[in-house]
Scaffold this motif. Structure first.
Motif, mmCIF file in Angstrom:
data_model
loop_
_atom_site.group_PDB
_atom_site.id
_atom_site.type_symbol
_atom_site.label_atom_id
_atom_site.label_comp_id
_atom_site.label_asym_id
_atom_site.label_seq_id
_atom_site.Cartn_x
_atom_site.Cartn_y
_atom_site.Cartn_z
ATOM 1 N N UNK A 345 -4.414 89.871 10.866
ATOM 2 C CA UNK A 345 -4.645 88.523 11.414
ATOM 3 C C UNK A 345 -4.620 87.434 10.348
ATOM 4 N N UNK A 346 -4.149 87.742 9.156
ATOM 5 C CA UNK A 346 -4.114 86.733 8.078
ATOM 6 C C UNK A 346 -2.932 85.798 8.352
ATOM 7 N N UNK A 347 -3.179 84.497 8.264
ATOM 8 C CA UNK A 347 -2.188 83.537 8.772
ATOM 9 C C UNK A 347 -0.805 83.673 8.153
ATOM 10 N N UNK A 352 1.543 89.538 10.077
ATOM 11 C CA UNK A 352 0.666 88.833 11.010
ATOM 12 C C UNK A 352 1.055 89.136 12.461
ATOM 13 N N UNK A 353 0.116 89.697 13.200
ATOM 14 C CA UNK A 353 0.291 89.874 14.644
ATOM 15 C C UNK A 353 1.312 90.916 15.069
ATOM 16 N N UNK A 385 12.698 88.370 10.702
ATOM 17 C CA UNK A 385 12.111 88.905 9.465
ATOM 18 C C UNK A 385 11.358 87.834 8.678
ATOM 19 N N UNK A 386 10.297 88.280 8.034
ATOM 20 C CA UNK A 386 9.484 87.365 7.212
ATOM 21 C C UNK A 386 9.556 87.820 5.751
ATOM 22 N N UNK A 387 9.929 86.916 4.841
ATOM 23 C CA UNK A 387 10.094 87.315 3.434
ATOM 24 C C UNK A 387 8.766 87.523 2.714
ATOM 25 N N UNK A 403 8.629 81.485 12.149
ATOM 26 C CA UNK A 403 8.349 82.933 12.010
ATOM 27 C C UNK A 403 6.866 83.241 11.882
ATOM 28 N N UNK A 404 6.052 82.199 11.721
ATOM 29 C CA UNK A 404 4.603 82.395 11.584
ATOM 30 C C UNK A 404 3.874 81.560 12.628
ATOM 31 N N UNK A 405 3.198 82.184 13.605
ATOM 32 C CA UNK A 405 2.509 81.429 14.644
ATOM 33 C C UNK A 405 1.417 80.510 14.094
ATOM 34 N N UNK A 406 0.799 80.837 12.940
ATOM 35 C CA UNK A 406 -0.287 80.008 12.411
ATOM 36 C C UNK A 406 0.171 79.171 11.212
#
Ligand SMILES: Cc1cc2nc3c(=O)[nH]c(=O)nc-3n(C[C@H](O)[C@H](O)[C@H](O)COP(=O)(O)OP(=O)(O)OC[C@H]3O[C@@H](n4cnc5c(N)ncnc54)[C@H](O)[C@@H]3O)c2cc1C
Length: 441
Positions: A345-347, A352-353, A385-387, A403-406
């Motif tokens: 759950x880390x932003x 994440x998620x 994909x997230x780098x 790519x990042x909801x938060x």
């Protein structure tokens, strides 16, 4: 006098205005306040093992080498508070003496703990997260020189942001980890046909505590590593010193380094050398204290990019790479590494998620890599994909925001804590945008 700073891979250089070497929290805070008075930016340095220019600064660099070691430890609860400049190598040795260990680690132990968590450094394990998920509380010096603490119950938003904070929110001074009783890992490593590994990937990821594999792009085999925890009290049965030296130092560093130099000098040799490396993968089974199994010594220098993809897309991504990498104009000398991690759950965590698979690609230093890395980025980009924040990529804030909801929450906290961009540098400007107040989401 200005001294030049260079990272491990030589892919980032900078000339800081000055380098401060504080020895306690008050000196760290005074360094930040001094930078504010002088109108300079400021950045803490880890051990320079990021491939990106994330740590680079032309302002004041903070060298935390003198701020190292465990501050306090409670073996009963496993809570251990560590000075932020501590390297993982020192931390592992000190935890050993306390009968404790980190639940999961990455491939090497040269990084500082604060550098490692700040970029989302991870190991492998479908039921485990990266190093930052083992953090229970943090202490930071903020841009105004004040000291803040955060945990799941104290300033939880800051905690959700700062565990993987890219060095954008403050200088971490102390990290409280939740460690586990020390444990022995049984390592089983051998080559298997890649097709079979891909067909059973979910089963392999679920059935092993720490599962990963390496695949040389022109070979048909993967080197599969299964590391599993042994019951408490198990005696380690490590490789003998001669065999350890031969396999890790001679084969994986000296001989592999020689093959890489040969391939770089004579490019047509790369494909056969790559197949040779693939077929020479050694089979070994042993057990040892966990950190000695997780981490190894890497002497052959390389460049790397790594993306986290939703785990269910791994098969699709690897099939695409298998089809397209052999058609690249420039051959690839290094293997692809595949690992797994549980959702957290880390932003700004790459996991994440979502349960994630990590795919890391490498090229020997000095060989062309742009075409390969661009191809990779487009293949993993197609599945969201997230780098890895410390490994090469070209994404900017606009793309990362999708790519990042938060992502906007992180930017809001950054703007509140560092409106003047005291911790800014060109990398953060690219991946987060300028530091200025943004509207709350
Ligand atoms: C050979 C090799 C193997 C690797 N293996 C893995 C692996 O298995 N898994 C993985 O995920 N990654 C791996 N990496 C990447 C590496 O773990 C990360 O890039 C990590 O950040 C490097 O830590 P460092 O101490 O060198 O930090 P640096 O690269 O020096 O700094 C990273 C960031 O942390 C910030 N920072 C440092 N100290 C502080 C502080 N006190 N407060 C706030 N911010 C701070 C810096 O400003 C910078 O933004 C590997 C890298 C190499 C070169």
């Amino acid at each position: 006098m200005r001294t030049q700073w260079t990272n491990w891979a030589g892919t980032a250089t900078a000339t800081p205005h000055s380098v401060a070497a504080p020895r306690d929290v008050e000196e760290i805070a005074e360094t930040v306040r001094g930078a504010e008075r002088d109108g300079r930016t400021v950045r803490p340095l880890g051990s320079g093992h990021s491939f990106t220019d994330i740590a680079a600064t032309s302002g004041v660099a903070i060298d935390l080498t003198g701020w190292s070691g465990i501050i306090e430890a409670d073996p009963a609860s496993g809570l251990v508070t560590v000075r932020s400049g501590t390297t993982l190598r020192r931390l592992n040795a000190e935890l050993d003496r306390l009968g404790l260990a980190m639940a999961n680690l990455g491939d090497i132990d040269a990084q500082t703990l604060s550098g490692a968590i700040s970029t989302g450094t991870h190991g492998t394990g479908s039921r485990l997260g990266g190093l930052a998920t083992q953090v229970e509380a943090l202490e930071l010096v903020l841009a105004d020189g004040t000291v803040a603490r955060c945990s799941a119950t104290e300033r939880p938003d800051l905690f959700a942001a700062a565990r993987i904070g890219l060095g954008a929110l403050g200088v971490i001074t102390a990290i409280t980890l939740r460690c586990v009783p020390s444990f022995v890992l049984a390592a089983d490593e051998h080559a298997e046909p890649l097709d079979g590994v891909l067909a059973r990937i979910d089963e392999l990821a679920e059935d092993n505590d720490h599962f990963e594999f390496y695949w040389f792009p022109y070979g048909r085999n993967a080197l599969v590593k299964r590391n599993n925890r042994l019951p408490a009290g198990s005696e380690p049965k490590p490789l003998g010193p001669m065999r350890h030296y031969f396999e890790y130092e001679v084969m994986e560093n000296k001989v592999f380094g020689l093959l890489c130099r040969l391939g770089r000098a004579v490019r047509p040799l790369v494909r056969p050398l790559n197949r040779l490396s693939s077929s020479a993968l050694s089979t070994r089974s042993y057990s040892d204290h966990s950190h000695r199994v997780f981490t190894t010594n890497r002497q052959v220098r390389f460049v790397e990019s790594e993306f986290a993809v939703p785990r269910e897309t791994l098969h699709e991504v690897l099939s695409e790479l298998r089809a397209r990498v052999p058609r690249l104009r420039e051959p690839v000398m290094f293997p692809v590494e595949v690992r797994v991690a549980a959702a957290d759950d880390i932003w700004l965590s790459t996991a994440h998620g979502r349960d994630s698979a990590y795919i890391a690609i490498h090229q020997y230093l000095g060989m062309p890599y742009r075409e390969y890395f661009d191809l990779f980025e487009s293949v993993v980009g197609a599945v969201g994909g997230r780098p890895h924040w410390g490994k090469l990529h070209t994404l900017d804030a606009a793309t990362l925001a999708t790519r990042y909801p938060r992502f906007e929450d992180f930017r809001r906290i950054r703007a509140e804590l560092d409106p003047a961009g005291r911790f800014a540098n060109p990398y953060l400007e690219r991946v987060l945008g300028p530091s200025r107040p943004v509207s709350s989401s």
